[in-house]
Design a protein around this motif. Sequence first.
Motif, PDB file in Angstrom:
ATOM      1  N   PHE A  50      40.986  28.057  39.232  1.00  0.00           N
ATOM      2  CA  PHE A  50      41.751  29.056  38.496  1.00  0.00           C
ATOM      3  C   PHE A  50      41.428  30.443  39.019  1.00  0.00           C
ATOM      4  O   PHE A  50      40.317  30.701  39.494  1.00  0.00           O
ATOM      5  CB  PHE A  50      41.443  28.977  37.001  1.00  0.00           C
ATOM      6  CG  PHE A  50      41.942  27.721  36.334  1.00  0.00           C
ATOM      7  CD1 PHE A  50      43.192  27.678  35.760  1.00  0.00           C
ATOM      8  CD2 PHE A  50      41.151  26.578  36.304  1.00  0.00           C
ATOM      9  CE1 PHE A  50      43.668  26.521  35.151  1.00  0.00           C
ATOM     10  CE2 PHE A  50      41.604  25.417  35.696  1.00  0.00           C
ATOM     11  CZ  PHE A  50      42.864  25.384  35.119  1.00  0.00           C
ATOM     12  N   LEU A  51      42.377  31.347  38.901  1.00  0.00           N
ATOM     13  CA  LEU A  51      42.234  32.700  39.419  1.00  0.00           C
ATOM     14  C   LEU A  51      41.807  33.654  38.311  1.00  0.00           C
ATOM     15  O   LEU A  51      42.531  33.840  37.320  1.00  0.00           O
ATOM     16  CB  LEU A  51      43.557  33.161  40.025  1.00  0.00           C
ATOM     17  CG  LEU A  51      43.577  34.531  40.706  1.00  0.00           C
ATOM     18  CD1 LEU A  51      42.663  34.526  41.926  1.00  0.00           C
ATOM     19  CD2 LEU A  51      45.008  34.899  41.101  1.00  0.00           C
ATOM     20  N   ALA A  52      40.617  34.240  38.453  1.00  0.00           N
ATOM     21  CA  ALA A  52      40.151  35.245  37.499  1.00  0.00           C
ATOM     22  C   ALA A  52      40.868  36.562  37.741  1.00  0.00           C
ATOM     23  O   ALA A  52      41.360  36.837  38.839  1.00  0.00           O
ATOM     24  CB  ALA A  52      38.644  35.435  37.629  1.00  0.00           C
ATOM     25  N   ALA A  53      40.916  37.400  36.714  1.00  0.00           N
ATOM     26  CA  ALA A  53      41.594  38.689  36.839  1.00  0.00           C
ATOM     27  C   ALA A  53      40.871  39.613  37.806  1.00  0.00           C
ATOM     28  O   ALA A  53      41.502  40.345  38.563  1.00  0.00           O
ATOM     29  CB  ALA A  53      41.725  39.345  35.466  1.00  0.00           C
ATOM     30  N   ASP A  54      39.540  39.593  37.793  1.00  0.00           N
ATOM     31  CA  ASP A  54      38.773  40.495  38.654  1.00  0.00           C
ATOM     32  C   ASP A  54      37.324  40.034  38.721  1.00  0.00           C
ATOM     33  O   ASP A  54      36.932  39.045  38.086  1.00  0.00           O
ATOM     34  CB  ASP A  54      38.851  41.946  38.149  1.00  0.00           C
ATOM     35  CG  ASP A  54      38.520  42.079  36.668  1.00  0.00           C
ATOM     36  OD1 ASP A  54      37.636  41.352  36.187  1.00  0.00           O
ATOM     37  OD2 ASP A  54      39.148  42.915  35.993  1.00  0.00           O
ATOM     38  N   ASP A  55      36.515  40.755  39.503  1.00  0.00           N
ATOM     39  CA  ASP A  55      35.101  40.403  39.665  1.00  0.00           C
ATOM     40  C   ASP A  55      34.342  40.477  38.343  1.00  0.00           C
ATOM     41  O   ASP A  55      33.434  39.671  38.094  1.00  0.00           O
ATOM     42  CB  ASP A  55      34.437  41.348  40.675  1.00  0.00           C
ATOM     43  CG  ASP A  55      34.960  41.159  42.094  1.00  0.00           C
ATOM     44  OD1 ASP A  55      35.620  40.131  42.348  1.00  0.00           O
ATOM     45  OD2 ASP A  55      34.709  42.034  42.951  1.00  0.00           O
ATOM     46  N   ALA A  56      34.690  41.454  37.505  1.00  0.00           N
ATOM     47  CA  ALA A  56      33.986  41.604  36.232  1.00  0.00           C
ATOM     48  C   ALA A  56      34.159  40.375  35.354  1.00  0.00           C
ATOM     49  O   ALA A  56      33.202  39.924  34.698  1.00  0.00           O
ATOM     50  CB  ALA A  56      34.485  42.854  35.506  1.00  0.00           C
ATOM     51  N   ASP A  57      35.371  39.806  35.332  1.00  0.00           N
ATOM     52  CA  ASP A  57      35.590  38.586  34.552  1.00  0.00           C
ATOM     53  C   ASP A  57      34.782  37.425  35.116  1.00  0.00           C
ATOM     54  O   ASP A  57      34.248  36.598  34.367  1.00  0.00           O
ATOM     55  CB  ASP A  57      37.077  38.228  34.545  1.00  0.00           C
ATOM     56  CG  ASP A  57      37.821  38.872  33.388  1.00  0.00           C
ATOM     57  OD1 ASP A  57      37.202  39.672  32.661  1.00  0.00           O
ATOM     58  OD2 ASP A  57      39.018  38.576  33.206  1.00  0.00           O
ATOM     59  N   LEU A  58      34.706  37.341  36.437  1.00  0.00           N
ATOM     60  CA  LEU A  58      33.935  36.259  37.049  1.00  0.00           C
ATOM     61  C   LEU A  58      32.461  36.367  36.647  1.00  0.00           C
ATOM     62  O   LEU A  58      31.826  35.361  36.309  1.00  0.00           O
ATOM     63  CB  LEU A  58      34.088  36.308  38.569  1.00  0.00           C
ATOM     64  CG  LEU A  58      33.743  35.009  39.312  1.00  0.00           C
ATOM     65  CD1 LEU A  58      34.741  33.913  38.966  1.00  0.00           C
ATOM     66  CD2 LEU A  58      33.723  35.227  40.815  1.00  0.00           C
ATOM     67  N   LEU A  59      31.918  37.569  36.671  1.00  0.00           N
ATOM     68  CA  LEU A  59      30.529  37.774  36.268  1.00  0.00           C
ATOM     69  C   LEU A  59      30.338  37.465  34.781  1.00  0.00           C
ATOM     70  O   LEU A  59      29.313  36.885  34.390  1.00  0.00           O
ATOM     71  CB  LEU A  59      30.107  39.211  36.568  1.00  0.00           C
ATOM     72  CG  LEU A  59      29.964  39.571  38.051  1.00  0.00           C
ATOM     73  CD1 LEU A  59      29.784  41.077  38.217  1.00  0.00           C
ATOM     74  CD2 LEU A  59      28.793  38.813  38.675  1.00  0.00           C
ATOM     75  N   ARG A  60      31.303  37.840  33.954  1.00  0.00           N
ATOM     76  CA  ARG A  60      31.206  37.566  32.527  1.00  0.00           C
ATOM     77  C   ARG A  60      31.188  36.058  32.268  1.00  0.00           C
ATOM     78  O   ARG A  60      30.384  35.555  31.462  1.00  0.00           O
ATOM     79  CB  ARG A  60      32.371  38.211  31.792  1.00  0.00           C
ATOM     80  CG  ARG A  60      32.295  38.076  30.277  1.00  0.00           C
ATOM     81  CD  ARG A  60      33.482  38.754  29.588  1.00  0.00           C
ATOM     82  NE  ARG A  60      33.570  40.157  29.958  1.00  0.00           N
ATOM     83  CZ  ARG A  60      34.548  40.684  30.676  1.00  0.00           C
ATOM     84  NH1 ARG A  60      35.542  39.913  31.130  1.00  0.00           N
ATOM     85  NH2 ARG A  60      34.569  41.962  30.957  1.00  0.00           N
TER      86      ARG A  60
END
Length: 377
Positions: free
Chosen positions: A94-104
Amino acid sequence: MSIHHTHNDLHSEQGALAGEHPGRAQHPVIKVRDLAWLEFEKPDLDGAEVFAHAFGFATSFKGPDELHLRGTLPGTPAVIVRRGARSRFTGPAFLAADDADLLRLAGHLDAPVTPLPEALGGATVDVRDPSGARVRVVTGCHPLPALPGQEPLVHNFGGRRPRVNTTQRPRREPAKVERLGHVVLQTPRYRETLDWYLENLGLIVSDFLFYEGQRSRGPTMSFIRCDRGSEPADHHTLAMTLGPRARYVHSAYQVADLDVLAAGGEFLKDAGYQRSWGIGRHIQGSQIFDYWRDDKGFLVEHFTDGDMFDNTLQPGWAPMTASGLAQWGPPATADFMGIKPGRESLAEARSFLSALRSSDNEFDLTRLRGLLKVANS
Protein backbone atom coordinates in the motif's frame (compact mmCIF):
# COMPACT_ATOMS: atom_id res chain seq x y z
CA MET A 1 -18.54 16.53 6.79
CA SER A 2 -21.88 15.63 5.19
CA ILE A 3 -22.72 11.93 5.53
CA HIS A 4 -24.89 9.98 3.09
CA HIS A 5 -26.91 7.37 4.98
CA THR A 6 -29.30 6.20 2.28
CA HIS A 7 -28.33 3.57 -0.27
CA ASN A 8 -31.36 3.72 -2.52
CA ASP A 9 -30.14 4.06 -6.11
CA LEU A 10 -26.53 4.28 -4.92
CA HIS A 11 -24.75 0.99 -4.45
CA SER A 12 -26.65 -1.34 -2.13
CA GLU A 13 -30.20 -2.16 -1.15
CA GLN A 14 -29.92 -0.99 2.46
CA GLY A 15 -27.70 0.58 5.07
CA ALA A 16 -26.62 -0.65 8.48
CA LEU A 17 -28.95 -1.60 11.30
CA ALA A 18 -28.43 -0.26 14.81
CA GLY A 19 -25.28 -1.66 16.40
CA GLU A 20 -23.76 -3.09 13.22
CA HIS A 21 -20.16 -2.56 12.17
CA PRO A 22 -19.59 1.12 11.26
CA GLY A 23 -17.16 0.26 8.48
CA ARG A 24 -14.39 2.60 9.62
CA ALA A 25 -12.10 3.24 12.58
CA GLN A 26 -12.66 6.37 14.61
CA HIS A 27 -8.96 7.23 14.93
CA PRO A 28 -6.84 5.26 12.42
CA VAL A 29 -3.06 5.33 12.70
CA ILE A 30 -2.62 6.50 9.08
CA LYS A 31 -4.69 6.67 5.89
CA VAL A 32 -3.02 4.99 2.93
CA ARG A 33 -3.54 6.60 -0.46
CA ASP A 34 -3.77 3.56 -2.70
CA LEU A 35 -2.71 0.02 -3.44
CA ALA A 36 0.84 0.32 -4.80
CA TRP A 37 1.51 -3.18 -6.16
CA LEU A 38 1.03 -6.91 -5.57
CA GLU A 39 3.86 -9.42 -5.10
CA PHE A 40 4.00 -13.02 -6.33
CA GLU A 41 6.55 -15.81 -6.59
CA LYS A 42 6.74 -18.05 -9.66
CA PRO A 43 9.38 -20.50 -10.85
CA ASP A 44 9.18 -19.35 -14.51
CA LEU A 45 9.60 -15.61 -15.01
CA ASP A 46 9.67 -15.94 -18.81
CA GLY A 47 6.30 -17.70 -18.82
CA ALA A 48 4.90 -15.11 -16.44
CA GLU A 49 6.04 -12.35 -18.77
CA VAL A 50 4.48 -13.97 -21.85
CA PHE A 51 1.06 -14.09 -20.17
CA ALA A 52 1.52 -10.61 -18.72
CA HIS A 53 2.08 -9.09 -22.15
CA ALA A 54 -0.94 -10.93 -23.56
CA PHE A 55 -3.02 -9.62 -20.64
CA GLY A 56 -1.84 -6.08 -21.32
CA PHE A 57 1.02 -5.33 -18.92
CA ALA A 58 4.32 -3.76 -19.94
CA THR A 59 7.64 -4.80 -18.39
CA SER A 60 9.30 -2.00 -16.40
CA PHE A 61 12.17 -4.09 -14.97
CA LYS A 62 13.52 -7.59 -15.46
CA GLY A 63 16.47 -9.18 -13.73
CA PRO A 64 17.57 -12.80 -13.32
CA ASP A 65 15.18 -13.32 -10.39
CA GLU A 66 12.67 -10.48 -10.54
CA LEU A 67 10.07 -9.11 -12.96
CA HIS A 68 8.19 -5.81 -12.61
CA LEU A 69 4.96 -5.33 -14.58
CA ARG A 70 3.23 -1.98 -15.03
CA GLY A 71 0.25 -0.24 -16.57
CA THR A 72 0.19 2.79 -18.84
CA LEU A 73 -0.56 5.35 -16.11
CA PRO A 74 2.34 6.91 -14.19
CA GLY A 75 3.26 5.59 -10.74
CA THR A 76 4.64 2.35 -9.36
CA PRO A 77 4.68 -1.11 -10.96
CA ALA A 78 1.36 -2.94 -10.62
CA VAL A 79 2.81 -6.41 -10.07
CA ILE A 80 6.19 -7.72 -8.92
CA VAL A 81 7.04 -11.36 -9.62
CA ARG A 82 10.07 -12.93 -7.97
CA ARG A 83 11.57 -16.30 -8.79
CA GLY A 84 10.49 -18.95 -6.30
CA ALA A 85 10.33 -22.71 -5.96
CA ARG A 86 6.52 -22.65 -6.28
CA SER A 87 3.86 -20.23 -7.42
CA ARG A 88 2.29 -18.20 -4.61
CA PHE A 89 0.97 -14.78 -3.70
CA THR A 90 3.25 -13.12 -1.17
CA GLY A 91 1.29 -9.98 -0.33
CA PRO A 92 0.09 -6.46 -1.18
CA ALA A 93 1.94 -3.15 -0.91
CA PHE A 94 0.00 0.00 0.00
CA LEU A 95 1.10 3.56 -0.69
CA ALA A 96 1.52 5.84 2.34
CA ALA A 97 0.80 9.54 1.97
CA ASP A 98 4.31 10.59 3.00
CA ASP A 99 7.40 9.70 5.05
CA ALA A 100 5.81 11.00 8.26
CA ASP A 101 2.94 8.52 7.95
CA LEU A 102 5.39 5.69 7.33
CA LEU A 103 7.30 6.59 10.50
CA ARG A 104 4.05 6.88 12.47
CA LEU A 105 2.93 3.42 11.35
CA ALA A 106 6.36 1.93 12.07
CA GLY A 107 6.28 3.30 15.61
CA HIS A 108 2.76 2.09 16.25
CA LEU A 109 3.40 -1.45 15.00
CA ASP A 110 6.97 -1.60 16.35
CA ALA A 111 8.33 -2.42 12.88
CA PRO A 112 11.46 -1.04 11.20
CA VAL A 113 11.52 1.27 8.20
CA THR A 114 13.77 -0.36 5.60
CA PRO A 115 14.94 0.77 2.16
CA LEU A 116 13.49 -0.88 -0.92
CA PRO A 117 15.76 -2.14 -3.74
CA GLU A 118 17.14 0.53 -6.07
CA ALA A 119 14.90 -0.70 -8.91
CA LEU A 120 11.95 0.56 -6.84
CA GLY A 121 13.45 3.25 -4.62
CA GLY A 122 11.85 4.53 -1.44
CA ALA A 123 11.23 2.74 1.84
CA THR A 124 8.85 0.19 3.33
CA VAL A 125 7.38 -0.99 6.60
CA ASP A 126 6.72 -4.75 6.39
CA VAL A 127 4.24 -6.28 8.84
CA ARG A 128 1.84 -9.23 9.12
CA ASP A 129 -1.93 -8.88 9.30
CA PRO A 130 -3.89 -11.17 11.68
CA SER A 131 -4.27 -13.76 8.89
CA GLY A 132 -0.48 -14.00 8.55
CA ALA A 133 -0.31 -12.21 5.19
CA ARG A 134 2.70 -9.96 4.69
CA VAL A 135 1.64 -6.36 4.14
CA ARG A 136 4.00 -3.66 2.89
CA VAL A 137 3.37 0.06 3.27
CA VAL A 138 5.70 2.05 1.03
CA THR A 139 6.60 5.62 0.14
CA GLY A 140 9.14 7.54 -1.95
CA CYS A 141 9.33 5.01 -4.80
CA HIS A 142 10.76 6.08 -8.18
CA PRO A 143 7.78 7.26 -10.28
CA LEU A 144 7.36 5.51 -13.61
CA PRO A 145 6.39 7.86 -16.48
CA ALA A 146 3.17 7.41 -18.43
CA LEU A 147 3.09 5.12 -21.45
CA PRO A 148 0.88 5.46 -24.54
CA GLY A 149 -2.55 4.04 -23.79
CA GLN A 150 -5.66 2.99 -25.68
CA GLU A 151 -8.20 5.75 -26.27
CA PRO A 152 -11.86 4.94 -25.52
CA LEU A 153 -14.01 4.80 -28.63
CA VAL A 154 -16.35 7.65 -29.59
CA HIS A 155 -19.94 6.38 -29.39
CA ASN A 156 -23.20 7.39 -31.01
CA PHE A 157 -25.84 7.19 -28.27
CA GLY A 158 -29.46 8.32 -28.69
CA GLY A 159 -29.61 11.82 -30.08
CA ARG A 160 -25.89 12.41 -29.46
CA ARG A 161 -24.00 11.30 -32.58
CA PRO A 162 -20.46 12.68 -32.66
CA ARG A 163 -19.15 9.91 -34.94
CA VAL A 164 -19.98 10.63 -38.61
CA ASN A 165 -18.47 9.04 -41.73
CA THR A 166 -16.30 6.85 -39.47
CA THR A 167 -16.65 3.15 -38.59
CA GLN A 168 -15.95 1.29 -35.35
CA ARG A 169 -13.16 -1.27 -35.73
CA PRO A 170 -11.58 -2.01 -32.32
CA ARG A 171 -8.40 -3.98 -32.83
CA ARG A 172 -8.13 -7.52 -31.47
CA GLU A 173 -5.02 -6.90 -29.37
CA PRO A 174 -4.01 -7.00 -25.70
CA ALA A 175 -6.18 -4.76 -23.53
CA LYS A 176 -3.53 -2.41 -22.17
CA VAL A 177 -3.64 -2.38 -18.39
CA GLU A 178 -3.86 1.20 -17.14
CA ARG A 179 -3.41 0.52 -13.43
CA LEU A 180 -3.93 -1.91 -10.56
CA GLY A 181 -7.43 -1.57 -9.12
CA HIS A 182 -7.92 -4.01 -6.24
CA VAL A 183 -7.08 -7.32 -4.64
CA VAL A 184 -9.48 -9.78 -2.99
CA LEU A 185 -8.26 -11.88 -0.05
CA GLN A 186 -9.89 -14.69 1.93
CA THR A 187 -9.32 -15.17 5.65
CA PRO A 188 -10.67 -17.44 8.40
CA ARG A 189 -10.19 -14.53 10.84
CA TYR A 190 -12.35 -12.06 8.94
CA ARG A 191 -13.51 -9.61 11.60
CA GLU A 192 -10.11 -9.34 13.30
CA THR A 193 -8.33 -8.87 9.98
CA LEU A 194 -10.88 -6.34 8.71
CA ASP A 195 -10.50 -4.23 11.84
CA TRP A 196 -6.71 -4.39 11.55
CA TYR A 197 -6.80 -2.77 8.10
CA LEU A 198 -9.32 -0.14 9.17
CA GLU A 199 -7.47 0.79 12.35
CA ASN A 200 -3.91 0.75 11.03
CA LEU A 201 -4.24 1.78 7.36
CA GLY A 202 -7.35 3.95 7.62
CA LEU A 203 -9.33 2.06 4.99
CA ILE A 204 -13.14 2.40 5.04
CA VAL A 205 -15.88 -0.02 3.98
CA SER A 206 -18.04 0.70 0.94
CA ASP A 207 -20.24 -2.43 1.16
CA PHE A 208 -20.79 -5.35 3.52
CA LEU A 209 -22.23 -8.70 2.47
CA PHE A 210 -23.67 -11.27 4.87
CA TYR A 211 -24.81 -14.89 4.62
CA GLU A 212 -28.56 -15.07 4.22
CA GLY A 213 -30.19 -15.81 7.56
CA GLN A 214 -26.99 -14.92 9.42
CA ARG A 215 -26.95 -11.13 9.39
CA SER A 216 -27.15 -11.03 13.19
CA ARG A 217 -23.74 -12.77 13.28
CA GLY A 218 -22.17 -9.96 11.29
CA PRO A 219 -20.81 -9.53 7.75
CA THR A 220 -18.77 -12.13 5.89
CA MET A 221 -17.41 -9.97 3.08
CA SER A 222 -16.39 -6.33 2.79
CA PHE A 223 -15.46 -4.09 -0.12
CA ILE A 224 -12.99 -1.55 1.26
CA ARG A 225 -11.72 1.74 -0.16
CA CYS A 226 -9.07 4.30 0.67
CA ASP A 227 -10.14 7.35 2.67
CA ARG A 228 -8.93 10.34 0.63
CA GLY A 229 -11.38 12.78 2.19
CA SER A 230 -13.33 14.65 -0.47
CA GLU A 231 -11.20 13.16 -3.28
CA PRO A 232 -13.02 10.13 -4.77
CA ALA A 233 -11.38 6.72 -4.51
CA ASP A 234 -12.16 3.34 -6.07
CA HIS A 235 -15.21 1.62 -4.55
CA HIS A 236 -12.79 -1.04 -3.34
CA THR A 237 -9.03 -1.23 -3.22
CA LEU A 238 -9.16 -4.30 -0.98
CA ALA A 239 -11.98 -6.82 -0.66
CA MET A 240 -11.99 -9.37 2.12
CA THR A 241 -14.12 -12.47 2.53
CA LEU A 242 -14.52 -15.11 5.23
CA GLY A 243 -13.34 -18.61 4.31
CA PRO A 244 -11.66 -21.69 5.72
CA ARG A 245 -8.08 -20.57 4.95
CA ALA A 246 -6.07 -17.46 4.20
CA ARG A 247 -5.50 -17.12 0.46
CA TYR A 248 -5.43 -14.86 -2.59
CA VAL A 249 -8.74 -14.84 -4.48
CA HIS A 250 -8.17 -12.45 -7.41
CA SER A 251 -6.79 -9.09 -8.45
CA ALA A 252 -8.20 -6.53 -10.89
CA TYR A 253 -6.65 -4.18 -13.45
CA GLN A 254 -8.30 -1.23 -15.17
CA VAL A 255 -8.53 -0.92 -18.96
CA ALA A 256 -9.85 1.93 -21.13
CA ASP A 257 -13.40 0.85 -22.01
CA LEU A 258 -15.72 -2.05 -22.84
CA ASP A 259 -14.43 -2.47 -26.42
CA VAL A 260 -10.83 -2.64 -25.24
CA LEU A 261 -11.84 -5.18 -22.59
CA ALA A 262 -13.83 -7.33 -25.04
CA ALA A 263 -11.28 -7.22 -27.85
CA GLY A 264 -8.51 -7.98 -25.37
CA GLY A 265 -10.51 -10.99 -24.23
CA GLU A 266 -10.72 -12.26 -27.79
CA PHE A 267 -6.93 -11.87 -28.04
CA LEU A 268 -6.44 -13.91 -24.84
CA LYS A 269 -8.85 -16.59 -26.07
CA ASP A 270 -7.02 -16.84 -29.39
CA ALA A 271 -3.76 -17.21 -27.45
CA GLY A 272 -5.17 -20.24 -25.63
CA TYR A 273 -5.79 -18.75 -22.18
CA GLN A 274 -8.79 -19.67 -20.02
CA ARG A 275 -11.63 -17.26 -19.37
CA SER A 276 -12.99 -17.87 -15.88
CA TRP A 277 -16.10 -15.67 -16.00
CA GLY A 278 -17.39 -12.76 -18.04
CA ILE A 279 -18.21 -10.41 -19.59
CA GLY A 280 -20.66 -8.79 -17.15
CA ARG A 281 -21.27 -5.86 -14.81
CA HIS A 282 -20.90 -6.19 -11.05
CA ILE A 283 -23.32 -4.81 -8.46
CA GLN A 284 -20.95 -3.78 -5.65
CA GLY A 285 -18.53 -1.47 -7.47
CA SER A 286 -20.48 -1.50 -10.78
CA GLN A 287 -17.40 -2.53 -12.79
CA ILE A 288 -17.71 -4.17 -16.18
CA PHE A 289 -15.59 -7.29 -15.64
CA ASP A 290 -13.84 -10.13 -17.45
CA TYR A 291 -11.95 -12.79 -15.43
CA TRP A 292 -9.06 -14.91 -16.70
CA ARG A 293 -6.58 -17.49 -15.39
CA ASP A 294 -2.91 -16.60 -15.79
CA ASP A 295 -0.06 -18.94 -16.69
CA LYS A 296 -0.06 -20.46 -13.18
CA GLY A 297 -3.79 -20.42 -12.54
CA PHE A 298 -4.06 -17.16 -10.59
CA LEU A 299 -7.39 -15.41 -11.17
CA VAL A 300 -7.01 -11.92 -12.71
CA GLU A 301 -9.61 -9.43 -13.87
CA HIS A 302 -9.86 -6.77 -16.54
CA PHE A 303 -12.32 -4.07 -15.47
CA THR A 304 -13.61 -0.71 -16.62
CA ASP A 305 -16.15 1.89 -15.47
CA GLY A 306 -15.94 1.30 -11.72
CA ASP A 307 -17.62 3.37 -8.99
CA MET A 308 -15.72 6.16 -7.25
CA PHE A 309 -16.72 7.27 -3.70
CA ASP A 310 -15.51 10.02 -1.41
CA ASN A 311 -15.42 9.54 2.37
CA THR A 312 -19.01 10.70 3.01
CA LEU A 313 -20.71 7.51 1.85
CA GLN A 314 -21.57 5.01 4.59
CA PRO A 315 -21.48 1.21 4.02
CA GLY A 316 -24.26 -0.62 2.25
CA TRP A 317 -25.45 -4.05 3.40
CA ALA A 318 -26.71 -6.87 1.18
CA PRO A 319 -27.03 -10.68 1.29
CA MET A 320 -24.18 -12.64 -0.27
CA THR A 321 -25.35 -14.76 -3.23
CA ALA A 322 -23.74 -15.98 -6.44
CA SER A 323 -26.58 -14.48 -8.48
CA GLY A 324 -26.01 -11.15 -6.70
CA LEU A 325 -22.49 -10.79 -8.05
CA ALA A 326 -23.59 -9.26 -11.35
CA GLN A 327 -26.30 -7.02 -12.77
CA TRP A 328 -25.98 -8.64 -16.19
CA GLY A 329 -23.80 -11.23 -17.87
CA PRO A 330 -23.52 -15.00 -17.73
CA PRO A 331 -24.05 -16.81 -14.40
CA ALA A 332 -20.98 -17.04 -12.18
CA THR A 333 -19.03 -20.11 -13.23
CA ALA A 334 -17.91 -23.01 -11.06
CA ASP A 335 -14.33 -21.96 -11.80
CA PHE A 336 -14.90 -18.42 -10.52
CA MET A 337 -16.75 -19.68 -7.44
CA GLY A 338 -13.88 -22.08 -6.65
CA ILE A 339 -15.98 -25.23 -6.86
CA LYS A 340 -14.75 -26.54 -10.22
CA PRO A 341 -13.11 -29.94 -9.60
CA GLY A 342 -9.34 -29.53 -9.46
CA ARG A 343 -6.35 -28.92 -7.24
CA GLU A 344 -7.58 -25.57 -5.91
CA SER A 345 -11.07 -26.76 -4.97
CA LEU A 346 -9.55 -29.86 -3.34
CA ALA A 347 -7.25 -27.71 -1.22
CA GLU A 348 -10.23 -25.57 -0.21
CA ALA A 349 -12.26 -28.67 0.74
CA ARG A 350 -9.42 -29.98 2.88
CA SER A 351 -9.16 -26.63 4.62
CA PHE A 352 -12.81 -26.89 5.68
CA LEU A 353 -11.91 -29.73 8.03
CA SER A 354 -8.86 -28.03 9.53
CA ALA A 355 -10.78 -24.79 10.07
CA LEU A 356 -13.71 -26.55 11.72
CA ARG A 357 -11.35 -28.46 14.04
CA SER A 358 -9.62 -25.27 15.16
CA SER A 359 -11.06 -22.74 17.60
CA ASP A 360 -8.62 -20.01 16.48
CA ASN A 361 -10.80 -18.70 13.65
CA GLU A 362 -14.32 -17.52 12.82
CA PHE A 363 -15.18 -20.31 10.39
CA ASP A 364 -17.58 -22.70 12.13
CA LEU A 365 -20.24 -25.13 10.95
CA THR A 366 -22.92 -22.43 10.66
CA ARG A 367 -20.61 -20.31 8.51
CA LEU A 368 -19.81 -23.36 6.36
CA ARG A 369 -23.53 -23.88 5.71
CA GLY A 370 -23.84 -20.23 4.74
CA LEU A 371 -20.89 -20.46 2.34
CA LEU A 372 -22.23 -23.60 0.69
CA LYS A 373 -25.58 -21.86 0.24
CA VAL A 374 -23.81 -18.98 -1.53
CA ALA A 375 -22.05 -21.39 -3.90
CA ASN A 376 -25.39 -22.91 -4.89
CA SER A 377 -27.38 -19.69 -5.10
